[in-house]
Design a protein around this motif. Structure first.
Motif, PDB file in Angstrom:
ATOM      1  N   TYR A   3       0.830  -1.201   0.000  1.00 55.91           N
ATOM      2  CA  TYR A   3       0.000   0.000   0.000  1.00 55.91           C
ATOM      3  C   TYR A   3       0.862   1.247   0.000  1.00 55.91           C
ATOM      4  N   GLN A   4       0.795   2.004  -1.053  1.00 57.09           N
ATOM      5  CA  GLN A   4       1.411   3.322  -1.085  1.00 57.09           C
ATOM      6  C   GLN A   4       0.390   4.349  -0.611  1.00 57.09           C
ATOM      7  N   ASN A   5      -0.882   4.011  -0.729  1.00 58.13           N
ATOM      8  CA  ASN A   5      -1.970   4.896  -0.347  1.00 58.13           C
ATOM      9  C   ASN A   5      -2.243   4.724   1.143  1.00 58.13           C
ATOM     10  N   ARG A   6      -1.804   5.670   1.931  1.00 55.52           N
ATOM     11  CA  ARG A   6      -1.957   5.561   3.389  1.00 55.52           C
ATOM     12  C   ARG A   6      -3.416   5.530   3.824  1.00 55.52           C
ATOM     13  N   GLN A   7      -4.243   6.328   3.183  1.00 52.54           N
ATOM     14  CA  GLN A   7      -5.654   6.368   3.574  1.00 52.54           C
ATOM     15  C   GLN A   7      -6.335   5.043   3.284  1.00 52.54           C
ATOM     16  N   GLY A   8      -6.038   4.436   2.152  1.00 53.50           N
ATOM     17  CA  GLY A   8      -6.629   3.142   1.829  1.00 53.50           C
ATOM     18  C   GLY A   8      -6.232   2.075   2.835  1.00 53.50           C
ATOM     19  N   ALA A   9      -4.974   2.085   3.229  1.00 53.29           N
ATOM     20  CA  ALA A   9      -4.486   1.113   4.208  1.00 53.29           C
ATOM     21  C   ALA A   9      -5.121   1.357   5.574  1.00 53.29           C
ATOM     22  N   ARG A  10      -5.227   2.612   5.963  1.00 51.79           N
ATOM     23  CA  ARG A  10      -5.862   2.934   7.252  1.00 51.79           C
ATOM     24  C   ARG A  10      -7.325   2.486   7.263  1.00 51.79           C
ATOM     25  N   LYS A  11      -8.013   2.675   6.154  1.00 45.50           N
ATOM     26  CA  LYS A  11      -9.410   2.239   6.063  1.00 45.50           C
ATOM     27  C   LYS A  11      -9.514   0.727   6.175  1.00 45.50           C
ATOM     28  N   ASP A  12      -8.553   0.012   5.586  1.00 45.76           N
ATOM     29  CA  ASP A  12      -8.562  -1.449   5.690  1.00 45.76           C
ATOM     30  C   ASP A  12      -8.358  -1.896   7.136  1.00 45.76           C
ATOM     31  N   ILE A  13      -7.446  -1.245   7.847  1.00 46.62           N
ATOM     32  CA  ILE A  13      -7.232  -1.579   9.257  1.00 46.62           C
ATOM     33  C   ILE A  13      -8.510  -1.322  10.047  1.00 46.62           C
ATOM     34  N   ASP A  14      -9.129  -0.171   9.823  1.00 51.50           N
ATOM     35  CA  ASP A  14     -10.382   0.132  10.519  1.00 51.50           C
ATOM     36  C   ASP A  14     -11.452  -0.907  10.207  1.00 51.50           C
ATOM     37  N   HIS A  15     -11.558  -1.297   8.947  1.00 51.61           N
ATOM     38  CA  HIS A  15     -12.555  -2.288   8.538  1.00 51.61           C
ATOM     39  C   HIS A  15     -12.326  -3.629   9.255  1.00 51.61           C
ATOM     40  N   ILE A  16     -11.074  -4.040   9.327  1.00 49.50           N
ATOM     41  CA  ILE A  16     -10.762  -5.318   9.983  1.00 49.50           C
ATOM     42  C   ILE A  16     -11.133  -5.266  11.456  1.00 49.50           C
ATOM     43  N   PHE A  17     -10.697  -4.202  12.142  1.00 50.00           N
ATOM     44  CA  PHE A  17     -10.912  -4.124  13.591  1.00 50.00           C
ATOM     45  C   PHE A  17     -12.322  -3.687  13.991  1.00 50.00           C
ATOM     46  N   LYS A  18     -13.001  -2.941  13.142  1.00 46.74           N
ATOM     47  CA  LYS A  18     -14.324  -2.422  13.512  1.00 46.74           C
ATOM     48  C   LYS A  18     -15.480  -3.223  12.926  1.00 46.74           C
ATOM     49  N   ASP A  19     -15.207  -3.995  11.864  1.00 40.87           N
ATOM     50  CA  ASP A  19     -16.280  -4.759  11.218  1.00 40.87           C
ATOM     51  C   ASP A  19     -16.030  -6.270  11.260  1.00 40.87           C
ATOM     52  N   LEU A  20     -14.920  -6.694  10.678  1.00 44.02           N
ATOM     53  CA  LEU A  20     -14.675  -8.133  10.516  1.00 44.02           C
ATOM     54  C   LEU A  20     -14.460  -8.866  11.843  1.00 44.02           C
ATOM     55  N   LEU A  21     -13.557  -8.369  12.680  1.00 47.35           N
ATOM     56  CA  LEU A  21     -13.282  -9.066  13.941  1.00 47.35           C
ATOM     57  C   LEU A  21     -14.466  -9.022  14.910  1.00 47.35           C
ATOM     58  N   PRO A  22     -15.164  -7.885  15.054  1.00 45.38           N
ATOM     59  CA  PRO A  22     -16.362  -7.911  15.916  1.00 45.38           C
ATOM     60  C   PRO A  22     -17.438  -8.877  15.418  1.00 45.38           C
ATOM     61  N   ASP A  23     -17.540  -9.059  14.095  1.00 43.12           N
ATOM     62  CA  ASP A  23     -18.494 -10.046  13.573  1.00 43.12           C
ATOM     63  C   ASP A  23     -18.147 -11.459  14.017  1.00 43.12           C
ATOM     64  N   GLN A  24     -16.889 -11.675  14.396  1.00 42.01           N
ATOM     65  CA  GLN A  24     -16.445 -12.983  14.877  1.00 42.01           C
ATOM     66  C   GLN A  24     -16.402 -13.050  16.401  1.00 42.01           C
ATOM     67  N   GLY A  25     -16.985 -12.048  17.048  1.00 38.38           N
ATOM     68  CA  GLY A  25     -17.092 -12.057  18.501  1.00 38.38           C
ATOM     69  C   GLY A  25     -15.943 -11.389  19.236  1.00 38.38           C
ATOM     70  N   MET A  26     -15.040 -10.762  18.514  1.00 35.23           N
ATOM     71  CA  MET A  26     -13.916 -10.087  19.168  1.00 35.23           C
ATOM     72  C   MET A  26     -14.295  -8.636  19.448  1.00 35.23           C
ATOM     73  N   PRO A  27     -13.988  -8.139  20.642  1.00 37.44           N
ATOM     74  CA  PRO A  27     -14.379  -6.768  20.978  1.00 37.44           C
ATOM     75  C   PRO A  27     -13.542  -5.741  20.220  1.00 37.44           C
ATOM     76  N   GLU A  28     -14.153  -4.599  19.960  1.00 41.37           N
ATOM     77  CA  GLU A  28     -13.412  -3.489  19.353  1.00 41.37           C
ATOM     78  C   GLU A  28     -12.606  -2.801  20.444  1.00 41.37           C
ATOM     79  N   ARG A  29     -11.305  -2.625  20.189  1.00 42.72           N
ATOM     80  CA  ARG A  29     -10.411  -2.001  21.160  1.00 42.72           C
ATOM     81  C   ARG A  29      -9.735  -0.794  20.513  1.00 42.72           C
ATOM     82  N   PRO A  30     -10.134   0.418  20.886  1.00 47.53           N
ATOM     83  CA  PRO A  30      -9.565   1.616  20.262  1.00 47.53           C
ATOM     84  C   PRO A  30      -8.038   1.694  20.369  1.00 47.53           C
ATOM     85  N   GLU A  31      -7.476   1.278  21.514  1.00 49.67           N
ATOM     86  CA  GLU A  31      -6.023   1.311  21.677  1.00 49.67           C
ATOM     87  C   GLU A  31      -5.332   0.378  20.692  1.00 49.67           C
TER      88      GLU A  31
END
Length: 89
Positions: A3-31
């Protein structure tokens, strides 16, 4: 795909931690999300990320998700995560 596009990569990280992992029962952790963003930023500038965080933050996933987002799906370059925690070794 690196990823050269920082915003795209940041959005992917947010998607993983805020959408995908919580769908699997993992809590969202802002830290954990913030830590993953800092690790990704170090990777993007070809730097070194040495981070210290308390118990329960989710450091392992923070490092692994940043590495996956940065390097892309397999086959890709390895990501080394070092820990002194015997359980994770």
């Amino acid at each position: 795909m690196i990823y050269q596009n920082r915003q795209g990569a940041r959005k992917d990280i947010d998607h993983i931690f805020k959408d995908l992992l919580p769908d699997q029962g993992m809590p969202e952790r802002p830290e954990q999300i913030a830590l993953s963003h800092r690790i990704l930023a170090a990777m993007q500038r070809r730097g070194i990320a040495l981070r210290d965080a308390g118990t329960g933050i989710g450091k392992t996933y923070a490092y692994l998700v940043a590495g996956i987002v940065f390097h892309g799906p397999p086959p890709s370059r390895p990501v080394l995560v070092s820990t002194s925690n015997i359980l994770f070794q």
